[in-house]
Write a protein that holds these residues in place. Sequence first.
Motif, PDB file in Angstrom:
ATOM      1  N   MET A  14       0.839  -1.207   0.000  1.00 39.08           N
ATOM      2  CA  MET A  14       0.000   0.000   0.000  1.00 39.08           C
ATOM      3  C   MET A  14       0.871   1.253   0.000  1.00 39.08           C
ATOM      4  O   MET A  14       0.611   2.216  -0.735  1.00 39.08           O
ATOM      5  CB  MET A  14      -0.917   0.013   1.230  1.00 39.08           C
ATOM      6  CG  MET A  14      -1.944  -1.091   1.286  1.00 39.08           C
ATOM      7  SD  MET A  14      -2.898  -0.990   2.838  1.00 39.08           S
ATOM      8  CE  MET A  14      -3.646  -2.613   2.880  1.00 39.08           C
ATOM      9  N   LEU A  15       1.903   1.249   0.834  1.00 37.12           N
ATOM     10  CA  LEU A  15       2.791   2.411   0.900  1.00 37.12           C
ATOM     11  C   LEU A  15       3.535   2.613  -0.415  1.00 37.12           C
ATOM     12  O   LEU A  15       3.760   3.753  -0.846  1.00 37.12           O
ATOM     13  CB  LEU A  15       3.776   2.240   2.052  1.00 37.12           C
ATOM     14  CG  LEU A  15       3.165   2.299   3.464  1.00 37.12           C
ATOM     15  CD1 LEU A  15       4.160   1.817   4.505  1.00 37.12           C
ATOM     16  CD2 LEU A  15       2.699   3.712   3.789  1.00 37.12           C
ATOM     17  N   GLU A  16       3.912   1.513  -1.051  1.00 35.67           N
ATOM     18  CA  GLU A  16       4.581   1.620  -2.344  1.00 35.67           C
ATOM     19  C   GLU A  16       3.673   2.272  -3.385  1.00 35.67           C
ATOM     20  O   GLU A  16       4.116   3.090  -4.202  1.00 35.67           O
ATOM     21  CB  GLU A  16       5.008   0.227  -2.816  1.00 35.67           C
ATOM     22  CG  GLU A  16       5.744   0.203  -4.144  1.00 35.67           C
ATOM     23  CD  GLU A  16       7.093   0.900  -4.081  1.00 35.67           C
ATOM     24  OE1 GLU A  16       7.539   1.413  -5.136  1.00 35.67           O
ATOM     25  OE2 GLU A  16       7.690   0.941  -2.987  1.00 35.67           O
ATOM     26  N   ASP A  21       2.754   7.514  -9.868  1.00 29.52           N
ATOM     27  CA  ASP A  21       2.501   8.739 -10.633  1.00 29.52           C
ATOM     28  C   ASP A  21       1.015   8.912 -10.943  1.00 29.52           C
ATOM     29  O   ASP A  21       0.612   9.970 -11.447  1.00 29.52           O
ATOM     30  CB  ASP A  21       3.290   8.696 -11.958  1.00 29.52           C
ATOM     31  CG  ASP A  21       4.790   8.777 -11.729  1.00 29.52           C
ATOM     32  OD1 ASP A  21       5.187   9.341 -10.703  1.00 29.52           O
ATOM     33  OD2 ASP A  21       5.544   8.252 -12.576  1.00 29.52           O
ATOM     34  N   ASP A  22       0.239   7.863 -10.674  1.00 29.14           N
ATOM     35  CA  ASP A  22      -1.199   7.891 -10.966  1.00 29.14           C
ATOM     36  C   ASP A  22      -1.956   8.388  -9.723  1.00 29.14           C
ATOM     37  O   ASP A  22      -2.015   7.686  -8.708  1.00 29.14           O
ATOM     38  CB  ASP A  22      -1.665   6.481 -11.343  1.00 29.14           C
ATOM     39  CG  ASP A  22      -3.151   6.425 -11.677  1.00 29.14           C
ATOM     40  OD1 ASP A  22      -3.817   7.489 -11.628  1.00 29.14           O
ATOM     41  OD2 ASP A  22      -3.641   5.330 -11.989  1.00 29.14           O
ATOM     42  N   PRO A  23      -2.554   9.587  -9.771  1.00 26.81           N
ATOM     43  CA  PRO A  23      -3.267  10.112  -8.594  1.00 26.81           C
ATOM     44  C   PRO A  23      -4.379   9.191  -8.109  1.00 26.81           C
ATOM     45  O   PRO A  23      -4.619   9.084  -6.902  1.00 26.81           O
ATOM     46  CB  PRO A  23      -3.823  11.451  -9.087  1.00 26.81           C
ATOM     47  CG  PRO A  23      -2.953  11.829 -10.240  1.00 26.81           C
ATOM     48  CD  PRO A  23      -2.553  10.541 -10.896  1.00 26.81           C
ATOM     49  N   ALA A  24      -5.050   8.522  -9.037  1.00 28.73           N
ATOM     50  CA  ALA A  24      -6.143   7.635  -8.641  1.00 28.73           C
ATOM     51  C   ALA A  24      -5.626   6.441  -7.847  1.00 28.73           C
ATOM     52  O   ALA A  24      -6.249   6.007  -6.870  1.00 28.73           O
ATOM     53  CB  ALA A  24      -6.907   7.156  -9.872  1.00 28.73           C
ATOM     54  N   MET A  25      -4.471   5.908  -8.249  1.00 27.24           N
ATOM     55  CA  MET A  25      -3.885   4.782  -7.513  1.00 27.24           C
ATOM     56  C   MET A  25      -3.459   5.226  -6.120  1.00 27.24           C
ATOM     57  O   MET A  25      -3.648   4.499  -5.136  1.00 27.24           O
ATOM     58  CB  MET A  25      -2.685   4.210  -8.268  1.00 27.24           C
ATOM     59  CG  MET A  25      -2.023   3.048  -7.536  1.00 27.24           C
ATOM     60  SD  MET A  25      -0.665   2.293  -8.464  1.00 27.24           S
ATOM     61  CE  MET A  25      -1.608   1.431  -9.742  1.00 27.24           C
ATOM     62  N   VAL A  26      -2.913   6.439  -6.020  1.00 32.49           N
ATOM     63  CA  VAL A  26      -2.514   6.966  -4.716  1.00 32.49           C
ATOM     64  C   VAL A  26      -3.729   7.127  -3.818  1.00 32.49           C
ATOM     65  O   VAL A  26      -3.698   6.778  -2.629  1.00 32.49           O
ATOM     66  CB  VAL A  26      -1.774   8.308  -4.881  1.00 32.49           C
ATOM     67  CG1 VAL A  26      -1.453   8.911  -3.520  1.00 32.49           C
ATOM     68  CG2 VAL A  26      -0.499   8.122  -5.704  1.00 32.49           C
ATOM     69  N   GLU A  27      -4.792   7.632  -4.392  1.00 30.87           N
ATOM     70  CA  GLU A  27      -6.018   7.827  -3.604  1.00 30.87           C
ATOM     71  C   GLU A  27      -6.541   6.502  -3.072  1.00 30.87           C
ATOM     72  O   GLU A  27      -6.946   6.393  -1.904  1.00 30.87           O
ATOM     73  CB  GLU A  27      -7.077   8.514  -4.466  1.00 30.87           C
ATOM     74  CG  GLU A  27      -8.346   8.863  -3.699  1.00 30.87           C
ATOM     75  CD  GLU A  27      -9.336   9.649  -4.530  1.00 30.87           C
ATOM     76  OE1 GLU A  27     -10.285  10.200  -3.953  1.00 30.87           O
ATOM     77  OE2 GLU A  27      -9.161   9.716  -5.766  1.00 30.87           O
ATOM     78  N   ARG A  28      -6.535   5.453  -3.927  1.00 30.51           N
ATOM     79  CA  ARG A  28      -7.002   4.133  -3.485  1.00 30.51           C
ATOM     80  C   ARG A  28      -6.097   3.578  -2.391  1.00 30.51           C
ATOM     81  O   ARG A  28      -6.565   2.982  -1.410  1.00 30.51           O
ATOM     82  CB  ARG A  28      -7.058   3.166  -4.669  1.00 30.51           C
ATOM     83  CG  ARG A  28      -8.208   3.433  -5.632  1.00 30.51           C
ATOM     84  CD  ARG A  28      -8.423   2.255  -6.571  1.00 30.51           C
ATOM     85  NE  ARG A  28      -7.265   2.025  -7.432  1.00 30.51           N
ATOM     86  CZ  ARG A  28      -7.065   2.613  -8.610  1.00 30.51           C
ATOM     87  NH1 ARG A  28      -7.954   3.486  -9.063  1.00 30.51           N
ATOM     88  NH2 ARG A  28      -5.992   2.325  -9.330  1.00 30.51           N
ATOM     89  N   ALA A  29      -4.779   3.787  -2.539  1.00 30.38           N
ATOM     90  CA  ALA A  29      -3.835   3.280  -1.537  1.00 30.38           C
ATOM     91  C   ALA A  29      -4.050   3.971  -0.190  1.00 30.38           C
ATOM     92  O   ALA A  29      -4.029   3.325   0.874  1.00 30.38           O
ATOM     93  CB  ALA A  29      -2.408   3.494  -2.014  1.00 30.38           C
ATOM     94  N   LEU A  30      -4.288   5.283  -0.220  1.00 31.12           N
ATOM     95  CA  LEU A  30      -4.544   6.005   1.027  1.00 31.12           C
ATOM     96  C   LEU A  30      -5.850   5.563   1.671  1.00 31.12           C
ATOM     97  O   LEU A  30      -5.971   5.494   2.893  1.00 31.12           O
ATOM     98  CB  LEU A  30      -4.544   7.512   0.772  1.00 31.12           C
ATOM     99  CG  LEU A  30      -3.172   8.120   0.430  1.00 31.12           C
ATOM    100  CD1 LEU A  30      -3.323   9.574   0.008  1.00 31.12           C
ATOM    101  CD2 LEU A  30      -2.226   7.998   1.620  1.00 31.12           C
TER     102      LEU A  30
END
Length: 548
Positions: A14-16, A21-30
Amino acid sequence: MTHAYGTATTVPEMLEKVTSDDPAMVERALHDLSGTIYHQGWVYPATVPAVTALYELVSVPTTHHRPRILGLISDIATAVWDLEEHDEAEYDDPPLATVLEWARAARAAVESGIPTLLTLLKDADPSVRAAAPSVLADFPAHDPDLVPRLQEAAGTEEDAGAAASMILAVGDLCADRVDQPLTWLREQTADPRREVRAAAAVAALWCDTDDDLLDAITEEIQAPDSALDDQLWVLDGGRTGFLIAAIGDHPAPQIQVARDALAVPTTSAVHRAGEVMRTWRAAPAELLPPLADLLASDFTKDAVWEIKQGGPDIALVTDSLLPLLNDADDLIAGSALEALARAGDARCVQALAADLAEPRLSFHPSAALAGMKEHANTLLAPIREFLAAPKKGTGFAGNHLTSVMKALATWDDRALPLLPEMIALLERRKAVPATAQALAALGPAAAEAVPFLRRFLGRKHGPQTSQNAAWALWQITGDAEEPLRYLQGTLRSALNDEETERPRVQAAGPSTDRITTDRTYQAAATTALARIAHRNISREPPTDRSAP
């Protein structure tokens, strides 16, 4: 190492993903991290190392959603505060002591990152500079004191939202201190930026200043958009909710802000005024007149809806309500009728009688007729006609007949001329529970109804019907023996049912001595006695005031 759902083997992944670079992937991880290392107010052993990684990530300028990362860090830091209020009995495995140990370790991990947060006060991204102060505000006891650093940063901050956040953090940190920076906060209220002035006013209120700073808050509430929007400070209730909460313990400021907002009306401002009226006793007299001024505007429907809930002070604006009785909109006309009736205004008798004959308007007959009990004599004839042939109504307030009967229950002996019609309703099995309530209010004068009420005792008629009939019999005859056989269940549960059952045990005092030794009624009698002993609010108190 565990998180909310077991072994924390997925946390590194999840932290990785937060580095993507994909904002949507970051949002899902958070989102996933918020449900694992911090979940429903709990933190876990895996939270501590995750905090260190989150600080590293939020320090990288290219990381997406950095304010949200800081919001997660703040949630982790403050989890212990709520957990410390919990009861050990609520916890089994793990015990509360273990959960608190995790939470304190997680808070310590966040506090160890304060140097990083102070660095972020000078970040190139103003949204990050605005988010960092809200985390710093979680540490009022930190040594060295964080306030001077925040004041220094605010003094050079060009972005209005970031500067406002820094000022709010100062106010939050100093709210419980003896030595508060009130002079500095007053200086910030002169800032040319609206958001900064509002933040300084809120911070000063948190420090319990007596300064008149409401204009700044009102101006910010009325602004269509703001640099405060979407900041961590306002995420829970929005900007308006946050600003209103700042003056939540101060009735005069709340009333003034609500009144000022009505000068530039919006739908939300009208309904906010209604909330304030229902919260503070002094508010209706202040807010009903400006609400009445909106009755000829685009906000008529909203204004009259709030006015009808304004209590006795509705009398201040009844002249403004009268023209609305003929409004083509059924809700506007109905609300005006209900407001006038709640105020006991005789000028609405004709409209009320007309709607009983041919229901058209959307209003609550129970509230309206209850308010008109001083004019009972003029309403007896239309009510008698209605009870003889009840109309279905608009459905706005539920069953129309039931609503009317609930109102008659508040009339006491003013409703006695309608006794034949009430008995006829029992014979026709119409609105029996509400009719029984109205008969109970008449007391011994309703003796003719006793044989008809007895027909509705027993489970086959449903608990509400049977209980209301039993209660009415008790009130009418004064004899508790028969009714108590059907009230035993409701008396036993009375401690958990405030509104429905309270009157039944209030009046039970004189009769409890005859049932406390009878095993059939011991549970019910115990409950009744508990009510009487602990709530001195009986409508007819026992004659012997020294009785338990």
